[in-house]
Scaffold this motif. Sequence first.
Motif, PDB file in Angstrom:
ATOM      1  N   GLU A   1      16.672  34.256 -16.711  1.00 18.58           N
ATOM      2  CA  GLU A   1      16.071  35.516 -17.759  1.00 18.58           C
ATOM      3  C   GLU A   1      14.899  35.098 -18.714  1.00 18.58           C
ATOM      4  O   GLU A   1      13.832  35.793 -18.414  1.00 18.58           O
ATOM      5  CB  GLU A   1      17.173  35.955 -18.521  1.00 18.58           C
ATOM      6  N   LEU A   2      15.098  33.960 -19.201  1.00 16.49           N
ATOM      7  CA  LEU A   2      13.683  33.693 -20.091  1.00 16.49           C
ATOM      8  C   LEU A   2      12.846  33.319 -18.920  1.00 16.49           C
ATOM      9  O   LEU A   2      11.526  33.406 -19.468  1.00 16.49           O
ATOM     10  CB  LEU A   2      14.060  32.332 -20.828  1.00 16.49           C
ATOM     11  N   CYS A   3      12.843  32.660 -17.675  1.00 12.90           N
ATOM     12  CA  CYS A   3      11.803  32.550 -16.742  1.00 12.90           C
ATOM     13  C   CYS A   3      11.011  33.656 -16.432  1.00 12.90           C
ATOM     14  O   CYS A   3       9.798  33.628 -16.283  1.00 12.90           O
ATOM     15  CB  CYS A   3      12.313  32.135 -15.671  1.00 12.90           C
ATOM     16  N   TRP A   4      11.606  34.848 -16.473  1.00 14.09           N
ATOM     17  CA  TRP A   4      11.087  36.020 -16.139  1.00 14.09           C
ATOM     18  C   TRP A   4      10.382  36.509 -17.337  1.00 14.09           C
ATOM     19  O   TRP A   4       9.216  37.148 -17.029  1.00 14.09           O
ATOM     20  CB  TRP A   4      12.141  37.254 -15.647  1.00 14.09           C
ATOM     21  N   TYR A   5      10.806  36.606 -18.521  1.00 13.53           N
ATOM     22  CA  TYR A   5       9.831  36.858 -19.607  1.00 13.53           C
ATOM     23  C   TYR A   5       8.607  35.962 -19.657  1.00 13.53           C
ATOM     24  O   TYR A   5       7.582  36.263 -19.927  1.00 13.53           O
ATOM     25  CB  TYR A   5      10.580  36.384 -21.195  1.00 13.53           C
ATOM     26  N   GLN A   6       8.600  34.277 -19.262  1.00  6.63           N
ATOM     27  CA  GLN A   6       7.412  33.768 -19.253  1.00  6.63           C
ATOM     28  C   GLN A   6       6.722  34.147 -18.131  1.00  6.63           C
ATOM     29  O   GLN A   6       5.389  34.274 -18.403  1.00  6.63           O
ATOM     30  CB  GLN A   6       7.816  32.284 -18.915  1.00  6.63           C
ATOM     31  N   ARG A   7       7.019  34.506 -16.896  1.00 10.51           N
ATOM     32  CA  ARG A   7       6.364  35.172 -16.016  1.00 10.51           C
ATOM     33  C   ARG A   7       5.375  36.483 -16.404  1.00 10.51           C
ATOM     34  O   ARG A   7       4.458  36.786 -16.047  1.00 10.51           O
ATOM     35  CB  ARG A   7       6.993  35.757 -14.873  1.00 10.51           C
ATOM     36  N   ILE A   8       6.212  37.393 -17.130  1.00 17.84           N
ATOM     37  CA  ILE A   8       5.936  38.678 -17.732  1.00 17.84           C
ATOM     38  C   ILE A   8       4.552  38.364 -18.460  1.00 17.84           C
ATOM     39  O   ILE A   8       3.787  38.897 -18.298  1.00 17.84           O
ATOM     40  CB  ILE A   8       6.835  39.398 -18.320  1.00 17.84           C
ATOM     41  N   PHE A   9       4.633  37.092 -19.312  1.00 16.68           N
ATOM     42  CA  PHE A   9       3.250  37.087 -20.062  1.00 16.68           C
ATOM     43  C   PHE A   9       2.121  36.266 -19.400  1.00 16.68           C
ATOM     44  O   PHE A   9       1.246  36.228 -19.636  1.00 16.68           O
ATOM     45  CB  PHE A   9       3.677  36.338 -21.356  1.00 16.68           C
ATOM     46  N   MET A  10       2.467  35.277 -18.461  1.00 19.42           N
ATOM     47  CA  MET A  10       1.580  34.623 -17.688  1.00 19.42           C
ATOM     48  C   MET A  10       0.850  35.308 -16.538  1.00 19.42           C
ATOM     49  O   MET A  10      -0.397  35.358 -16.338  1.00 19.42           O
ATOM     50  CB  MET A  10       2.296  33.488 -16.854  1.00 19.42           C
ATOM     51  N   TYR A  11       1.563  36.001 -15.676  1.00 21.11           N
ATOM     52  CA  TYR A  11       0.943  36.706 -14.637  1.00 21.11           C
ATOM     53  C   TYR A  11      -0.177  37.629 -14.891  1.00 21.11           C
ATOM     54  O   TYR A  11      -1.284  37.330 -14.373  1.00 21.11           O
ATOM     55  CB  TYR A  11       1.727  37.502 -13.752  1.00 21.11           C
ATOM     56  N   PRO A  12      -0.214  38.511 -15.927  1.00 20.02           N
ATOM     57  CA  PRO A  12      -1.320  39.465 -16.207  1.00 20.02           C
ATOM     58  C   PRO A  12      -2.489  38.352 -16.527  1.00 20.02           C
ATOM     59  O   PRO A  12      -3.769  38.881 -16.622  1.00 20.02           O
ATOM     60  CB  PRO A  12      -0.815  40.335 -17.322  1.00 20.02           C
ATOM     61  N   LEU A  13      -2.288  37.344 -17.381  1.00 22.74           N
ATOM     62  CA  LEU A  13      -3.252  36.275 -17.868  1.00 22.74           C
ATOM     63  C   LEU A  13      -3.944  36.071 -16.587  1.00 22.74           C
ATOM     64  O   LEU A  13      -5.394  35.837 -16.824  1.00 22.74           O
ATOM     65  CB  LEU A  13      -2.835  35.122 -18.437  1.00 22.74           C
ATOM     66  N   THR A  14      -3.628  35.878 -15.440  1.00 26.32           N
ATOM     67  CA  THR A  14      -4.402  35.296 -14.131  1.00 26.32           C
ATOM     68  C   THR A  14      -5.500  36.468 -13.925  1.00 26.32           C
ATOM     69  O   THR A  14      -6.321  35.958 -13.742  1.00 26.32           O
ATOM     70  CB  THR A  14      -3.444  35.090 -13.208  1.00 26.32           C
ATOM     71  N   ILE A  15      -5.142  37.642 -13.984  1.00 22.31           N
ATOM     72  CA  ILE A  15      -5.999  38.790 -13.582  1.00 22.31           C
ATOM     73  C   ILE A  15      -6.808  38.941 -14.755  1.00 22.31           C
ATOM     74  O   ILE A  15      -8.096  39.253 -14.516  1.00 22.31           O
ATOM     75  CB  ILE A  15      -5.174  39.998 -13.266  1.00 22.31           C
ATOM     76  N   ILE A  16      -6.295  39.248 -15.915  1.00 24.52           N
ATOM     77  CA  ILE A  16      -7.320  39.528 -17.104  1.00 24.52           C
ATOM     78  C   ILE A  16      -8.333  38.317 -17.286  1.00 24.52           C
ATOM     79  O   ILE A  16      -9.461  38.583 -17.336  1.00 24.52           O
ATOM     80  CB  ILE A  16      -6.589  39.876 -18.174  1.00 24.52           C
ATOM     81  N   LEU A  17      -8.030  36.879 -17.257  1.00 27.17           N
ATOM     82  CA  LEU A  17      -8.777  35.749 -17.465  1.00 27.17           C
ATOM     83  C   LEU A  17      -9.531  35.785 -16.166  1.00 27.17           C
ATOM     84  O   LEU A  17     -10.932  35.368 -16.375  1.00 27.17           O
ATOM     85  CB  LEU A  17      -8.097  34.356 -17.725  1.00 27.17           C
ATOM     86  N   GLY A  18      -9.225  35.979 -15.098  1.00 28.85           N
ATOM     87  CA  GLY A  18      -9.950  36.029 -13.800  1.00 28.85           C
ATOM     88  C   GLY A  18     -11.260  37.182 -13.873  1.00 28.85           C
ATOM     89  O   GLY A  18     -12.508  36.713 -13.786  1.00 28.85           O
TER      90      GLY A  18
END
Length: 140
Positions: free
Chosen positions: A37-54
């Motif tokens: 469950e906590l891994c999913w929350y971390q993914r929720i915050f990391m994955y959009p950073l990839t697109i936005i920072l790109g």
Amino acid sequence: MNESKSSLTLYFAWVVSVIATLGSLYFSEIKGYVPCELCWYQRIFMYPLTIILGIAAFYNERYIKKYILPVSLIGGSISLYHYLVQKVPGFAAIKPCVQGVPCNVQYINWFGFITIPFLALTAFTLISVFMILMYREDRK
């Protein structure tokens, strides 16, 4: 900070987010580690950073830091908590994961301290540091 250093800082933040995203996908899709469950929350915050920072790195959008930094700090806080759940016995009793894989499972434990939440914490920390560096230079 001159324009090229600012561009590199933004680019490095994006590279860190891409490596973190690909790493999490590698662990789950190739190695077969089921995220807790906590891994999913971390993914929720990391994955959009990839697109936005790109996108921000492509357009050299320096003002994105005010949006990226809070997301990165929240994701890093979740990673820190998850790491403490794995490594400090008293933390696991505070709120155990109740569905699926328990959050205290350590799929990897390199050198006795590097776990998947530690890797995520490192990525969130690096991204936050890059955003703070951009913020400090813009204030000059």
